[in-house]
Design an enzyme around this catalytic site. Structure first.
Site, PDB file in Angstrom:
ATOM      1  CB  SER A 231      44.287  38.884  38.013  1.00  0.00           C
ATOM      2  OG  SER A 231      44.015  39.440  36.733  1.00  0.00           O
ATOM      3  CG  ASP A 232      50.716  40.657  37.046  1.00  0.00           C
ATOM      4  OD1 ASP A 232      50.474  41.454  36.121  1.00  0.00           O
ATOM      5  OD2 ASP A 232      51.868  40.469  37.489  1.00  0.00           O
ATOM      6  CD1 TRP A 233      46.900  43.276  31.298  1.00  0.00           C
ATOM      7  CD2 TRP A 233      46.755  43.560  33.497  1.00  0.00           C
ATOM      8  NE1 TRP A 233      46.100  44.377  31.523  1.00  0.00           N
ATOM      9  CE2 TRP A 233      45.994  44.573  32.868  1.00  0.00           C
ATOM     10  CE3 TRP A 233      46.799  43.531  34.886  1.00  0.00           C
ATOM     11  CZ2 TRP A 233      45.288  45.546  33.577  1.00  0.00           C
ATOM     12  CZ3 TRP A 233      46.102  44.499  35.593  1.00  0.00           C
ATOM     13  CH2 TRP A 233      45.361  45.497  34.944  1.00  0.00           C
ATOM     14  N   GLY A 234      46.868  38.253  33.015  1.00  0.00           N
ATOM     15  CA  GLY A 234      47.012  36.870  32.581  1.00  0.00           C
ATOM     16  C   GLY A 234      47.314  35.891  33.690  1.00  0.00           C
TER      17      GLY A 234
END
Length: 538
Positions: A231-234
């Site tokens: 995932s992209d962060w968050g």
């Protein structure tokens, strides 16, 4: 047979659902979990240099990072049109990552520049998916040859910063495949990146992190992707739904409660245990891959060689946009030279945000110009980038110095307040203080032969009508300041680069009409095909 089977690492089937759940989320901000003898690995930002944080961690470039070579960002590298150079830079970044015990560098970014106002356009190669795909493939091959994984991002249709966590890019199937997915497809098939990073945004109303058609049907079944999806962060709002869709690793750590929820979902039948086991297996395979890479490639980073490579890349990246009256290259006959602009002293050679690199060495253009200009050299700051100082006094000083010189080198550009991750630009204009300095220079030089040499020409209207020689350096990396040759040898070196994007003379002419509009409609008949971007109600 998986790569884990070739090591002493555990297999996914040997782990409990609880351990599998732990393995598919981060241990902290930058590292994966260590489970049953499987070591943790570190992922860090890139891709035009290593951004490894050893203290406070963030994904917006707010906290410091260890020193690393800062190569030209994608916007500059794309101006070289040189896949071999991109591969060499990827290899250099990989060598520095390996020496810093980093297993995966988050890059390259290959989203299309669908609007000239995009806040992260400096991180992306081009509006052309073919060019982005070719250069991205070369970079991936370079870094992975060093035993360090690439993370192809941001998958997919992540083309604006405004409301990026909630916005939906609604795109018809043909446009999606012919434009928005084309660069990703080429890199996956030709480069096989070890990881792919999913985007924050929704696509046709579905979050990329929960889009099974995107992450499994297209990426794995149609394109043959063999690696891990992170995932992209968050970016993960529903971890169970994301695992079911094909997302393998949630970063950063969402906490133990999230792991418990995943294990509970397996127990009650909400999540297929095979899906969790498959994702855990891909994490184990990634760790095994990076471990093998470290064994096969010694941890040596030649920073002096990388510094020279950064200079070579800067040379090839600079575009000579025009050279009326053959003012370039400057020579002994150029007479006295006035250098105008804050960026001549404090060059902005990269963008802001998560890709911001703490450069090991940086040269100031003013120092380099002083070293070879044969005649008198004058300097005036002309403007500031933070609004400090007396704008009129700075402008007047620039006018005076320009009026004393035979030639003028004018450095213009955008500061982090005008261009960075997390926001899009409001317009295409240069900051008002710089426009004032440019207009003042013209008035002060009405009887002189001087011409402007902007560092970066991004203004519309008057900036396109000056008729003066212009160089576009984009973000040419930490060694742009050492580029005397494009000024002194304009025809041979300064014209090496080619612009990877068409001119944006006015905002309405761009593919995406307005970032402020609540709904963006497809303009029928437009050959590029435009997305409809839905913004959620507040």
């Amino acid at each position: 047979m998986t790569r884990a089977a070739e090591t002493d690492f555990p297999t996914a089937d040997s782990l409990s659902a609880t351990d599998q759940a732990r393995l598919t989320s981060g241990r902290d901000f930058w590292t994966t979990e260590s489970v049953d003898g499987l070591p943790s690995i570190m992922l860090t930002d890139g891709p035009h240099g290593l951004r490894k944080q050893e203290g406070a961690a963030d994904h917006l470039g707010l906290s410091g990072s260890v020193p690393a070579t800062c190569f030209p960002p994608a916007v500059g590298l794309a101006q070289t049109w040189n896949p071999a150079l991109a591969e060499r830079i990827g290899a250099a970044v990989g060598a520095e990552a390996r020496a810093a015990a980093v297993s995966v560098v988050l890059g390259p970014g290959v989203n299309l520049k669908r609007s000239p106002l995009g806040g992260r356009n400096f991180e992306y190669f081009s509006e052309d998916p073919y060019l982005a795909g070719v250069l991205g493939t070369a970079w991936v091959r370079g870094i992975q040859a060093q035993g360090v994984g690439a993370s192809l991002k941001h998958f997919a249709a992540n083309n604006q910063e405004t409301d990026r966590m909630r916005v939906s890019s609604d795109i018809d199937e043909r446009t999606l495949h012919e434009l928005y997915l084309r660069a990703f497809r080429r890199i996956v098939r030709d480069g096989q990146p070890w990881t792919v990073m999913c985007a924050y945004n929704k696509i046709n109303g579905v979050y990329a992190a929960q889009d099974r058609e995107l992450l499994t049907t297209i990426l794995r079944e149609e394109w043959g992707f063999e690696g891990l999806v992170v995932s992209d962060w968050g970016a993960v709002a529903d971890r169970v739904a994301s695992l079911a869709a094909g997302l393998d690793l949630t970063m950063p750590s969402p906490g133990t409660a999230s792991d418990d929820a995943v294990a509970a979902a397996v127990a009650d039948g909400t999540l297929d245990p095979a899906a969790l086991a498959a994702s855990a297996g891909r994490v184990i395979d990634l760790v095994a891959r990076t471990a093998a890479g470290r064994q096969n490639a010694p941890a040596i980073a030649d920073l002096d060689a990388h510094h020279a490579l950064a200079r070579e890349a800067a040379e090839q990246a600079i575009v000579l946009l025009r050279n009326d009256d053959d003012l370039l290259p400057l020579s002994d006959e150029s007479g006295s030279v006035a250098v105008i602009g804050y960026f001549a002293e404090d060059l902005r050679y990269q963008g802001g945000g998560s890709s911001h690199v703490n450069a090991t060495r940086v040269e100031a253009p003013l120092d380099e110009l002083c070293s070879f200009v044969p005649g008198e050299l004058l300097f005036a700051q002309g403007y500031t980038v933070d609004g400090s100082g007396d704008a009129e006094e700075l402008r007047s000083s620039a006018v005076f110095q320009a009026g004393q010189a035979d030639s003028v080198v004018l450095f213009l550009g955008l500061g982090e307040r005008q261009e960075s991750e997390s926001f899009d630009r409001a317009d295409l204009e240069l900051p008002a203080d710089q426009l004032g300095a440019r207009r003042g220079r013209r008035r002060g030089q009405s009887e002189h032969r001087g011409r402007a040499l902007p560092r970066r020409c991004v203004a519309s209207g008057p900036a396109d009508r000056t008729g003066h020689p212009r160089l576009r350096a984009a973000r040419a990396g930490r060694r742009f300041g050492d580029r005397r040759d494009p000024v002194r040898q304009g025809q041979s070196v300064g014209s090496a680069g080619r612009d990877p994007a068409g001119p944006a003379r006015r905002h309405p002419g761009a593919p995406v009409v307005s970032r402020r509009a609540r709904t963006r409609r497809l303009r029928r008949g437009h050959p590029r095909g435009l997305p409809v971007v839905r913004r959620p109600r507040s």
